[in-house]
Write a protein that holds these residues in place. Structure first.
Motif, PDB file in Angstrom:
ATOM      1  N   THR A  46     -10.346   5.382  -4.235  1.00  9.67           N
ATOM      2  CA  THR A  46      -9.680   6.442  -3.476  1.00  9.67           C
ATOM      3  C   THR A  46      -9.362   5.968  -2.056  1.00  9.67           C
ATOM      4  N   GLN A  47     -10.288   5.222  -1.483  1.00 13.00           N
ATOM      5  CA  GLN A  47     -10.055   4.679  -0.141  1.00 13.00           C
ATOM      6  C   GLN A  47      -8.823   3.769  -0.126  1.00 13.00           C
ATOM      7  N   VAL A  48      -8.751   2.870  -1.107  1.00 13.98           N
ATOM      8  CA  VAL A  48      -7.583   1.980  -1.193  1.00 13.98           C
ATOM      9  C   VAL A  48      -6.310   2.812  -1.269  1.00 13.98           C
ATOM     10  N   LEU A  50      -5.680   6.003  -0.414  1.00 13.14           N
ATOM     11  CA  LEU A  50      -5.315   6.849   0.732  1.00 13.14           C
ATOM     12  C   LEU A  50      -5.028   6.034   1.989  1.00 13.14           C
ATOM     13  N   GLU A  51      -5.515   4.795   2.023  1.00 12.85           N
ATOM     14  CA  GLU A  51      -5.176   3.948   3.167  1.00 12.85           C
ATOM     15  C   GLU A  51      -3.864   3.208   2.942  1.00 12.85           C
ATOM     16  N   ARG A  52      -3.514   2.968   1.706  1.00 14.31           N
ATOM     17  CA  ARG A  52      -2.349   2.134   1.415  1.00 14.31           C
ATOM     18  C   ARG A  52      -1.107   2.915   1.024  1.00 14.31           C
ATOM     19  N   GLU A  53      -1.283   3.984   0.258  1.00 14.86           N
ATOM     20  CA  GLU A  53      -0.125   4.633  -0.371  1.00 14.86           C
ATOM     21  C   GLU A  53      -0.281   6.149  -0.418  1.00 14.86           C
ATOM     22  N   ALA A  54      -0.859   6.714   0.666  1.00 11.02           N
ATOM     23  CA  ALA A  54      -1.193   8.144   0.657  1.00 11.02           C
ATOM     24  C   ALA A  54       0.019   9.024   0.383  1.00 11.02           C
ATOM     25  N   SER A  55       1.152   8.738   1.043  1.00 12.13           N
ATOM     26  CA  SER A  55       2.262   9.685   0.906  1.00 12.13           C
ATOM     27  C   SER A  55       2.807   9.656  -0.511  1.00 12.13           C
ATOM     28  N   ALA A  57       0.838   8.918  -3.260  1.00 12.98           N
ATOM     29  CA  ALA A  57      -0.205   9.461  -4.137  1.00 12.98           C
ATOM     30  C   ALA A  57      -0.329  10.980  -4.022  1.00 12.98           C
TER      31      ALA A  57
END
Lengths: 394, 394
Positions: A46-48, A50-55, A57
């Motif tokens: 989840t960290q990966v 939300l830090e990389r592709e939040a918009s 996801a």
């Protein structure tokens, strides 16, 4: 919220589906071991995301499922099964039951005949009944579905001018019987399906959980013509709460499902969790998780089979399942597992009565025993208690 | 995976549903602003969940939805609307479209008549058509659904011996028209529904996104007898990728939905994300998010309405929406917004043609314009381009 940012909360409504009653060894369940659910890995994934592709996801997802998961899944399937499904033949689902529901909704009409393996997963029967399908059972034996009986049924239906909308079966480590359809029968079934233009819905959620030798190729992979729809799930190999699975089918069927109103409106199913699962696979955590599950469940299976041998009357019979979640216990002829369930629970052991797994009745002298959710001690204890109950009924 | 534990990936399959074409101002969309999706808050909530209650959040969930979210949701609804729904009348859904799909599946039969507001959310019509419902439009005006016309239709149907299975409408900040059903009409509708035993499906996903004054009480809250089903969603106020919403309905309807085969098999919908959303509310992040959204969207609405006034021919007409996502633009009589969509896109501006929002045709001279996904500059630019196209057509 306390000083550490954690919050304490009392729950009165149920939060989860299982209901573990203190003092009872619950062979009833069909759930993975709670202690093995990979919390740390899911958080890391989840960290990966939300830090990389939040918009991406957190947006409305592509109807087929997000490209990132489809690609990870195809690569992973190639790695574990040696065959990479074409991108056009994959769709992300909300688990195998959602997929079955969607198939019933989009590819069948109320009143259609659905052929179902007997015995088979009892809750799949409930899904099909919600869609008002007429269920026609096809028997199975120690090699799985009896393809000869299927052929007879198909011939008979053809004579009556009826085309069944599908055949539903759990081909590998069947729920409840644990039996895997042999390669010979898979080939025969593939041929038959093609000949009769029969859609085979292959519920294959236990495929990766083999404990001795890998199962034969899926029916789906043996029917290149596209008669088979294969349902996979992350519920048994990762975490059921994520509500995520996949479907392999012809591009035509995938397209029909993708173009449903509900996906057009809401976007792909479980889009955010699909991103999380994609990252989970990408980080190499899925293989690791399956390795742990196989080792743990293998031991539990061994202990259950051993304990049944030690504690049960000799009139009882079972096959050692080569994978999956269940031992399918046959009691002496004439015994009714529904009738003495209460007695068993009073004695501190539970199971699911066999009759539930038959669309048309039968199976009264069977019990389904789950071994994945219990400790070795509980399994031993449960078999002991069950033995005592059974001896009393002899 | 590089040294920071991040992974680079090229996507070829689409990952998300939106398709933003460079050079085109996309008034088409119906999505929240990507930049406002609360990535940090979702991560924080996920951390709370996986550190505190991982084995519950990753298991099969309760069919009604996890108790933790139902409780948080009810408390939050009381806080923002002044009324706390009883726990037996709430169910967690996979978003409003999944809820509508489930309602159609479990409470209607193919061939049933569904009354639909006209104009209404075009993709809801697709969901209902997938279930082979016959759609019968009921007109609306500047005060929302015409309840007098509804009464005429109900009387007529009753004379023909037909009972419609439901009335579907977007009661507040209607998609596409932006219009809110007045309190007077809500009361009249509630009475009518009770009299005719009509199930009103109130799609209420924009209710919290008011920009001037709060909307009147929901139809659901005005019909204590239980004729109304109210659909809420976290898609517009939190993040659509979470695929999560809720339904308020009678205990009987909630029970019917909970007892479906697909939920019996797979457990509650979006169980893991439901836990995440519960923690998100619990941490106070939802109120904060809605506050941000309302401020941002209010400004965009103001800029759009101002820009339309500046750039559009005087033959065009619109009402300023008091909330929600859309301006419903009426062009001069006889203009066909479907016909000149291509010209508009060539000129760098897009919209959804009005005809899509009518079950039975009509609405040709309308355009739906979204203002939530665009920057103030883009909105200004888009209105300017649209004006130029429209002047050419006069």
């Amino acid at each position: 919220v306390n000083s550490e940012g954690k919050v304490k909360m009392k729950l009165s409504l149920p939060d989860v589906q299982y209901d573990l009653r203190p003092g009872i060894v619950e062979f009833r369940a069909g759930h993975p071991d709670l202690a093995l659910l990979p919390a740390t890995g899911v958080l890391q994934a989840t960290q990966v995301v939300l830090e990389r592709e939040a918009s991406q996801a957190l947006s409305y997802g592509a109807e087929q499922g997000p490209g990132c998961l489809i690609k990870q899944l195809c690569a992973w399937l190639e790695h574990v099964e040696g065959e990479r499904p074409p991108l056009t033949q994959v769709m992300i689902t909300g688990g195998a039951s959602q997929a079955l529901d969607m198939i019933c909704m989009l590819l069948t009409e109320p009143g259609d005949i659905a052929l179902v393996q007997s015995p088979t997963y009892h809750l799949a029967l409930r899904v099909m009944r919600d869609h008002h399908l007429e269920l026609l059972p096809v028997p199975s034996d120690d090699e799985g579905l009896r393809v000869d009986a299927l052929e007879e049924t198909l011939t008979l239906l053809q004579r009556r001018g009826r085309q069944p909308c599908m055949l539903y079966l759990v081909s590998t480590f069947n729920n409840p019987s644990g039996i895997t359809l042999t390669l010979e029968r898979r080939n025969a079934l593939a041929e038959l399906a093609q000949h009769y233009n029969l859609i085979v819905v292959e519920d294959d959620v236990y495929y990766k959980l083999w404990y001795d030798t890998p199962p034969p190729p899926s029916i789906y992979s043996l029917t290149p013509s596209g008669s088979a729809i294969r349902l996979g799930s992350f519920s048994k190999i990762l975490a059921p709460g994520l509500r995520l699975g996949w479907m392999l089918a012809t591009p035509k069927i995938v397209q029909r499902c993708m173009k449903s109103g509900v996906l057009d409106s809401g976007g792909g199913l479980g889009h955010f969790t699909a991103h999380v699962v994609a990252a989970f696979i990408e980080l190499g955590l899925l293989d690791q998780q399956i390795k742990t599950l196989r080792a743990t469940y293998r031991e539990r299976r061994n202990v259950l089979v051993g304990a049944l041998k030690d504690h049960l009357p000799k009139e009882c019979h079972w096959l050692t399942p080569q994978g999956g979640f269940f031992v399918w216990l046959r009691l002496a002829q004439g015994m009714d597992s529904t009738a003495f369930l209460q007695t068993a629970e009073d004695a501190g052991v539970s199971y699911i009565p066999g009759a539930r797994f038959f669309a048309d009745g039968g199976g009264d002298n069977y019990c389904r025993l789950n071994f994945t959710m219990l400790s070795l001690d509980e399994i031993e204890q449960g078999a002991h208690r069950l033995g005592k109950v059974l001896y009393n009924y002899l």
